[in-house]
Design a protein around this motif. Sequence first.
Motif, PDB file in Angstrom:
ATOM      1  N   GLN A 129      17.571 -87.658  45.887  1.00 10.74           N
ATOM      2  CA  GLN A 129      17.556 -88.116  47.119  1.00 10.74           C
ATOM      3  C   GLN A 129      16.728 -89.181  47.481  1.00 10.74           C
ATOM      4  O   GLN A 129      16.894 -90.117  48.163  1.00 10.74           O
ATOM      5  N   LEU A 130      15.247 -88.848  46.817  1.00 10.53           N
ATOM      6  CA  LEU A 130      14.317 -89.660  47.062  1.00 10.53           C
ATOM      7  C   LEU A 130      14.615 -90.983  46.390  1.00 10.53           C
ATOM      8  O   LEU A 130      14.320 -92.102  46.883  1.00 10.53           O
ATOM      9  N   ASN A 131      15.127 -90.761  45.124  1.00 12.54           N
ATOM     10  CA  ASN A 131      15.506 -91.949  44.323  1.00 12.54           C
ATOM     11  C   ASN A 131      16.543 -92.940  45.175  1.00 12.54           C
ATOM     12  O   ASN A 131      16.619 -94.114  45.062  1.00 12.54           O
ATOM     13  N   LYS A 132      17.742 -92.214  45.796  1.00 11.74           N
ATOM     14  CA  LYS A 132      18.655 -93.085  46.344  1.00 11.74           C
ATOM     15  C   LYS A 132      17.843 -93.767  47.481  1.00 11.74           C
ATOM     16  O   LYS A 132      18.240 -95.120  47.748  1.00 11.74           O
ATOM     17  N   ILE A 133      17.077 -93.111  48.192  1.00 14.81           N
ATOM     18  CA  ILE A 133      16.160 -93.790  49.596  1.00 14.81           C
ATOM     19  C   ILE A 133      15.376 -94.946  48.829  1.00 14.81           C
ATOM     20  O   ILE A 133      15.504 -96.113  49.418  1.00 14.81           O
ATOM     21  N   LYS A 134      15.073 -94.875  47.641  1.00  9.65           N
ATOM     22  CA  LYS A 134      14.062 -96.135  46.874  1.00  9.65           C
ATOM     23  C   LYS A 134      14.900 -97.254  46.884  1.00  9.65           C
ATOM     24  O   LYS A 134      14.635 -98.439  46.628  1.00  9.65           O
ATOM     25  N   HIS A 135      16.395 -96.857  46.333  1.00 10.34           N
ATOM     26  CA  HIS A 135      17.191 -98.098  46.219  1.00 10.34           C
ATOM     27  C   HIS A 135      18.094 -98.529  47.150  1.00 10.34           C
ATOM     28  O   HIS A 135      19.020 -99.453  46.893  1.00 10.34           O
ATOM     29  N   ILE A 136      17.900 -98.090  48.514  1.00  6.66           N
ATOM     30  CA  ILE A 136      18.524 -98.609  49.566  1.00  6.66           C
ATOM     31  C   ILE A 136      17.803-100.019  50.058  1.00  6.66           C
ATOM     32  O   ILE A 136      16.582-100.032  50.061  1.00  6.66           O
ATOM     33  N   GLU A 137      18.769-100.762  50.537  1.00 12.33           N
ATOM     34  CA  GLU A 137      18.105-102.094  50.974  1.00 12.33           C
ATOM     35  C   GLU A 137      17.889-101.798  52.765  1.00 12.33           C
ATOM     36  O   GLU A 137      19.079-101.733  53.294  1.00 12.33           O
ATOM     37  N   TRP A 138      16.799-101.577  52.971  1.00 12.87           N
ATOM     38  CA  TRP A 138      16.504-101.152  54.395  1.00 12.87           C
ATOM     39  C   TRP A 138      16.485-102.227  55.256  1.00 12.87           C
ATOM     40  O   TRP A 138      16.203-102.003  56.701  1.00 12.87           O
ATOM     41  N   ASN A 139      16.190-103.356  54.756  1.00 14.24           N
ATOM     42  CA  ASN A 139      16.018-104.544  55.783  1.00 14.24           C
ATOM     43  C   ASN A 139      14.938-104.254  56.539  1.00 14.24           C
ATOM     44  O   ASN A 139      14.725-104.762  57.702  1.00 14.24           O
ATOM     45  N   GLY A 140      13.834-103.748  55.987  1.00 17.93           N
ATOM     46  CA  GLY A 140      12.508-103.797  56.703  1.00 17.93           C
ATOM     47  C   GLY A 140      12.394-102.341  57.731  1.00 17.93           C
ATOM     48  O   GLY A 140      11.457-102.176  58.246  1.00 17.93           O
ATOM     49  N   LEU A 141      13.454-101.745  57.645  1.00 16.11           N
ATOM     50  CA  LEU A 141      13.372-100.378  58.356  1.00 16.11           C
ATOM     51  C   LEU A 141      12.686 -99.336  57.701  1.00 16.11           C
ATOM     52  O   LEU A 141      12.555 -98.381  58.459  1.00 16.11           O
ATOM     53  N   GLU A 142      12.404 -99.375  56.437  1.00 14.60           N
ATOM     54  CA  GLU A 142      11.667 -98.268  55.617  1.00 14.60           C
ATOM     55  C   GLU A 142      10.357 -98.151  56.458  1.00 14.60           C
ATOM     56  O   GLU A 142       9.927 -96.799  56.346  1.00 14.60           O
ATOM     57  N   ASN A 143       9.759 -98.901  56.996  1.00 13.91           N
ATOM     58  CA  ASN A 143       8.633 -98.451  58.024  1.00 13.91           C
ATOM     59  C   ASN A 143       8.407 -97.922  59.231  1.00 13.91           C
ATOM     60  O   ASN A 143       7.492 -97.229  59.484  1.00 13.91           O
TER      61      ASN A 143
END
Length: 204
Positions: A129-143
Amino acid sequence: MFRYTDLDPRKKAFVFELDNVLYPAQDYFFQVYYLFAAFVGHTEQWDSKAMITTMVDAYHEQGEEAVFETVQKKYSLETRYQENFKRLLNTAHVPLKLLLYQQMLDLLQQIVVDRKQIFILTNGNPQQQLNKIKHIEWNGLENYLVCYFADEIKPKPEPDALHHILSVHNLQRRDLMMIGNHTNDELCAQAAGVDYANLYDFIR
């Protein structure tokens, strides 16, 4: 169809499942299948395209859990390939970024603008699940995301992980809305006394 403006403005935080809620899970799995089939095809000198088709068909017809067994039977794969497959599922560097559903991207952006909290509470292997999160294009939302892996506490539908979020972040049940796409999510929200909405309340 719900929009952010239709939701209770008193909500202070939103909890999302990851797979098939924020993005289509098949976008990750199909890239892993491509990598695995390319590896096996190169090693065994087989047609990797046909193997990919077998894996994708198994995913659609029987679900993700049946994919390796299906391809193993069809191609008489040696057992050692199962470890390669598991490793790729959990740690693969997939070639293409995973894209959020557009409606979910819009919703997340509106939540951030409104200064509300966003949590991801996801079932499944934490490493994967963490690997998926790392590969998502969050458009700056990751913060603005706080992620929890339910399996590290107790998988949904058990409400323990949701109770943990409420406790750690000093939230009341009425402050929270959970958004999912599986019976496990709905039952978890019910058990915790938290409002629930389905992905398809936002996507048509």
